[in-house]
Design an enzyme around this catalytic site. Structure first.
Site, PDB file in Angstrom:
ATOM      1  N   SER A   1       0.783  -1.216  -0.044  1.00 26.23           N
ATOM      2  CA  SER A   1       0.187   0.105   0.145  1.00 26.23           C
ATOM      3  C   SER A   1       0.916   1.284  -0.034  1.00 26.23           C
ATOM      4  CB  SER A   1      -0.960  -0.070   0.902  1.00 26.23           C
ATOM      5  OG  SER A   1      -1.989   0.851   1.220  1.00 26.23           O
TER       6      SER A   1
ATOM      7  N   ASP B   1      -7.732  -5.137  -6.797  1.00 18.50           N
ATOM      8  CA  ASP B   1      -7.333  -4.438  -5.710  1.00 18.50           C
ATOM      9  C   ASP B   1      -7.558  -2.794  -6.249  1.00 18.50           C
ATOM     10  OD1 ASP B   1      -6.094  -2.682  -3.793  1.00 18.50           O
ATOM     11  OD2 ASP B   1      -4.371  -3.922  -3.717  1.00 18.50           O
TER      12      ASP B   1
ATOM     13  N   HIS C   1      -7.735  -5.574  -1.400  1.00 15.78           N
ATOM     14  CA  HIS C   1      -6.331  -4.898  -0.744  1.00 15.78           C
ATOM     15  C   HIS C   1      -5.850  -5.432   0.407  1.00 15.78           C
ATOM     16  CE1 HIS C   1      -3.379  -1.799  -0.894  1.00 15.78           C
ATOM     17  NE2 HIS C   1      -3.801  -1.260   0.450  1.00 15.78           N
TER      18      HIS C   1
END
EC number: 3.1.1.3
Length: 363
Positions: A238, A297, A351
């Protein structure tokens, strides 16, 4: 308990995406994050290529082909937050067909290891605790944690560890798990990338890395001086993937002994960091860069390519809800293949897990 944590995290992410239009107030870096004591930049390593990428919006073909999202699907910047159904064109794109090679088992094992490192960084026992005491820590407990960071303004979290059996110095950046992290994420404001003239990057990511830059670079280079035969590997999930990219470039730009032969970059669920000129510069460094995307994602599709951002790095795309099914788009710059083929049918939930490992939650 895990389902409750996922629900809470999902709710927070939705609040985060709803807040994208809010502009963060510029925040001054901490005094210990200045560049005064950093090694000087190497001029030959900070020049942008004269050529430009041929494609600057690789998502456009799929946006047109896959059609509009259903009216009841919540979106941000044209991407679905959690599309639960999708057209046949998306189903077909998520198959292993289409001339894109499949990742080898050795590659998948390698990517899984770096995903584990990134996931472990979310555990407070690891950062800032500096102890391998977590559910997946048995996979990394042979590494010696040299130093950890947890900063005050952007809550940037990172660690440097050394693996003597692997002869590797590891740099791991944690992703977003606090409101302060999301403040760094929520602006799409591009700013000049100081080391390389003519390139731009996401302001929040640059500021987040700046909070740890000085001490982290000094720590890594001290380890590299002691162990010059070791390779250096940088990883993050991330927001951590975005700062990992900036860190890898910073090391390359300041240390002659680091090059494409001993400096490696692995990211998972990483957002776009810079403009096409920046992406082109990243490619020109030759740093091996493996960028993993899990299914649909949404984060790797932000900031949107249409906003002037572009990914560099080979994409390893986990498909069909199976860690064993990974497509590899071997282009050094992102194309309309792999995960870009399924937009705008993206998902926040994808995610939260990579290779079956919870990412973003210490579980």
């Amino acid at each position: 308990m895990v389902l409750k944590q996922r629900a809470n995290y999902l709710g927070f992410l939705i609040v985060f995406f709803t807040a994208f239009l809010v502009e963060a107030v510029p925040i001054k870096r901490q005094s210990n994050s200045t560049v005064d004591s950093l090694p000087p930049l190497i001029p030959s390593r900070t020049s942008a290529p004269s050529s430009s990428p041929s494609t600057t919006d690789p998502e456009a073909p799929a946006m047109s082909r896959n059609g509009p999202l259903p009216s009841d699907v919540e979106t941000k910047y044209g991407m679905a937050l959690n599309a639960t159904s999708y057209p046949d064109s998306v189903v077909q794109a998520m198959s292993i067909d289409g001339g894109i090679r499949a990742a080898t088992s050795q590659e998948i094992n390698e990517l899984t290891y770096y995903t584990t490192l990134s996931a472990n960084s979310y555990c407070r026992t690891v950062i800032p605790g500096a102890t391998w005491d977590c559910i997946h820590c048995d996979a990394t407990e042979d590494l010696k944690i040299i130093k950890t960071w947890s900063t005050l303004i952007y809550d940037t979290n990172a660690m440097v560890a050394r693996g003597d059996s692997e002869k590797t110095i590891y740099i791991v950046f944690r992703g977003s798990s606090s409101i302060r992290n999301w403040i760094a994420d929520l602006t799409f404001v591009p700013v000049s990338y100081p080391p390389v003239s003519g390139t731009k990057v996401h302001k929040g990511f640059l500021d987040s890395y700046g909070e740890v830059q000085n001490e982290l670079v000094a720590t890594v280079l001290d380890q590299f001086k002691q162990y010059p035969s070791y390779k250096v590997a940088v990883t993050g999930h991330s927001l951590g993937g975005a700062t990992a990219l900036l860190c890898a470039l910073d090391l390359y730009q300041r240390e002659e002994g680091l090059s494409s032969s001993n400096l490696f970059l692995y990211t998972q669920g990483q957002p776009r960091v810079g403009d096409p000129a920046f992406a082109n510069y990243v490619v020109s460094t030759g740093i091996p860069y493996r960028r993993t995307v899990n299914e649909r994602d949404i984060v790797p599709h932000l900031p949107p390519a249409a906003f002037g951002f572009l990914h560099a790095g080979e994409e390893y795309w986990i498909t069909d809800n199976s860690p064993e099914t990974v497509q590899v788009c071997t282009s050094d710059l992102e194309t309309s293949d792999c995960s870009n083929s399924i937009v705008p049918f993206t998902s926040v939930l994808d995610h939260l897990s990579y290779f079956g490992i919870n990412t973003g939650l210490c579980t």
